[in-house]
Motif scaffolding. Structure first.
Motif, short mmCIF file in Angstrom:
data_model
loop_
_atom_site.label_atom_id
_atom_site.label_comp_id
_atom_site.label_asym_id
_atom_site.label_seq_id
_atom_site.Cartn_x
_atom_site.Cartn_y
_atom_site.Cartn_z
N UNK A 25 1.46 -6.31 -49.18
CA UNK A 25 2.78 -6.15 -49.79
C UNK A 25 2.88 -6.89 -51.12
N UNK A 26 2.34 -8.08 -51.18
CA UNK A 26 2.39 -8.83 -52.44
C UNK A 26 1.57 -8.11 -53.51
N UNK A 27 0.40 -7.61 -53.13
CA UNK A 27 -0.41 -6.87 -54.10
C UNK A 27 0.32 -5.61 -54.57
N UNK A 28 1.01 -4.93 -53.63
CA UNK A 28 1.74 -3.72 -54.00
C UNK A 28 2.88 -4.03 -54.96
N UNK A 76 5.09 -25.43 -46.99
CA UNK A 76 5.75 -24.16 -46.68
C UNK A 76 7.22 -24.21 -47.07
N UNK A 77 7.69 -23.15 -47.69
CA UNK A 77 9.09 -23.07 -48.13
C UNK A 77 9.94 -22.16 -47.24
N UNK A 78 9.31 -21.52 -46.27
CA UNK A 78 9.98 -20.77 -45.21
C UNK A 78 8.98 -20.60 -44.08
N UNK A 79 9.50 -20.37 -42.88
CA UNK A 79 8.66 -20.25 -41.70
C UNK A 79 8.82 -18.85 -41.10
N UNK A 80 7.70 -18.24 -40.74
CA UNK A 80 7.70 -17.01 -39.97
C UNK A 80 7.06 -17.29 -38.61
N UNK A 217 9.09 -7.72 -40.42
CA UNK A 217 9.16 -9.17 -40.54
C UNK A 217 8.33 -9.65 -41.73
N UNK A 218 7.13 -9.09 -41.86
CA UNK A 218 6.29 -9.43 -43.00
C UNK A 218 6.98 -9.06 -44.31
N UNK A 219 7.64 -7.91 -44.33
CA UNK A 219 8.35 -7.48 -45.54
C UNK A 219 9.48 -8.45 -45.88
N UNK A 220 10.19 -8.93 -44.86
CA UNK A 220 11.25 -9.91 -45.10
C UNK A 220 10.67 -11.20 -45.66
N UNK A 221 9.51 -11.58 -45.18
CA UNK A 221 8.84 -12.76 -45.71
C UNK A 221 8.48 -12.61 -47.18
N UNK A 222 7.99 -11.43 -47.53
CA UNK A 222 7.63 -11.19 -48.94
C UNK A 222 8.87 -11.14 -49.81
N UNK A 223 9.95 -10.56 -49.29
CA UNK A 223 11.21 -10.56 -50.05
C UNK A 223 11.60 -12.00 -50.41
N UNK A 226 9.07 -13.69 -53.00
CA UNK A 226 9.14 -13.21 -54.37
C UNK A 226 10.55 -13.24 -54.94
N UNK A 227 11.50 -13.81 -54.20
CA UNK A 227 12.87 -13.87 -54.68
C UNK A 227 13.02 -14.97 -55.71
#
Length: 227
Positions: A25-28, A76-80, A217-223, A226-227
Motif C-alpha cells: 500500500x505504501x508503494x502504491x 512506534x507512533x501507532x499500534x496495530x 486494517x492494514x489500509x487504516x494503518x497506512x492512512x 501517511x497522514x
C-alpha cells in the motif's frame, strides 16, 4: 511517514500478510522504492492461545500491553494488533501506551458502510463471533452482524486454530465454510473476521461484497502513517 508498531504472531501466517500489504500500500501511494516504516513484536502464539482457552484475558492483555510499551519505546507512533480476537484486550493495550491503537473493528465498520451494507455475516473465531467486544462495536456504528449456527461456529473455530494458523489450507474446509455462508442468505456482505480467513477464501468465491479485516486494517494503518 509515521512508524507503525505491529503486535503480531497471532498467527504468524496472517502477520506475514500484514507486512506484505502494508508495504504494498505504501508503494502504491508513494511510488518508486517506498515501503512502510514498521516495528514488529511477534509473540509466541502458543502461549497466547493457551490463555485464550483458559479465559485468562487479563494476562493475555498484560502480555500485549508490555509488548506495546516496548514498541512505543522503540519509536512506534501507532499500534496495530494484527488479530481480531485479541482486540478483546484493545482497551488494556491502549491504556498502556500514549500512542493510538488503531482498532480493527472500526476499520471493518468503515468498509462495511462504504460497501453500502449493514447486515454482514461475521466469520471468525468463537471468541469474536460470540463475545460482545467486536459485534457490539459494530452495532454502535449501526451494523448488525450475524453469525453462523453453533455447530458451524465450532467447526470454523477449529479450522482457524488447527489449520489456518498452522499454514494448512484445505479444499474440504473451504467447501465447509462456503456452505456456512450459503446458509445466511439474509447477509448483505461477509466479514472475514479472522485475519487468516483470507488465506482460505477470496472475494471472488462469493457473490456478495467481502470485507477482509486484515486488508482494511492494514489500509487504516497506512492512512495514519501517511497522514
Amino acid at each position: 511517514m509515521k512508524t507503525l508498531g505491529l503486535l503480531g504472531g497471532m498467527s504468524a501466517e496472517s502477520t506475514t500478510l500484514y507486512y506484505c500489504e502494508l508495504n504494498r500500500l505504501v508503494r502504491a501511494r508513494l511510488g518508486g522504492l517506498h515501503s512502510a516504516q514498521l516495528l514488529l513484536w511477534s509473540v509466541d502464539f502458543a502461549g497466547i492461545a493457551d490463555l485464550q482457552a483458559k479465559g485468562d484475558w487479563a494476562q493475555a492483555g498484560a502480555v500485549l500491553a508490555d509488548a506495546a510499551r516496548r514498541l512505543e519505546g522503540a519509536g512506534a507512533q501507532a499500534i496495530l494488533i494484527c488479530a481480531n480476537t485479541m482486540h478483546l484486550v484493545a482497551d488494556q493495550v491502549q491504556a498502556a501506551v500514549g500512542v493510538p491503537v488503531i482498532h480493527i473493528a472500526d476499520a471493518t465498520a468503515d468498509a462495511v458502510k462504504a460497501a453500502g451494507c449493514s447486515r454482514p455475516l461475521l466469520l471468525a473465531t468463537k471468541f469474536t463471533m460470540e463475545k460482545d467486544f467486536y459485534r457490539g462495536r459494530l452495532a454502535a456504528r449501526g451494523i448488525e452482524a450475524i453469525v453462523p449456527e453453533q455447530a458451524d461456529r465450532d467447526r470454523l473455530h477449529a479450522i482457524i486454530y488447527d489449520e489456518l494458523c498452522q499454514g494448512v489450507i484445505s479444499a474440504a474446509s473451504k467447501a465447509q465454510v462456503l456452505a456456512m455462508i450459503a446458509k445466511a442468505p439474509q447477509a448483505d456482505c461477509v466479514i472475514f473476521g479472522c485475519t487468516e480467513i483470507g488465506l482460505l477464501l477470496s472475494p471472488g468465491d462469493l457473490a456478495v461484497p467481502v470485507v477482509d479485516t486484515a486488508l482494511v486494517h492494514a489500509a487504516a494503518g497506512v492512512d495514519f502513517a501517511l497522514s
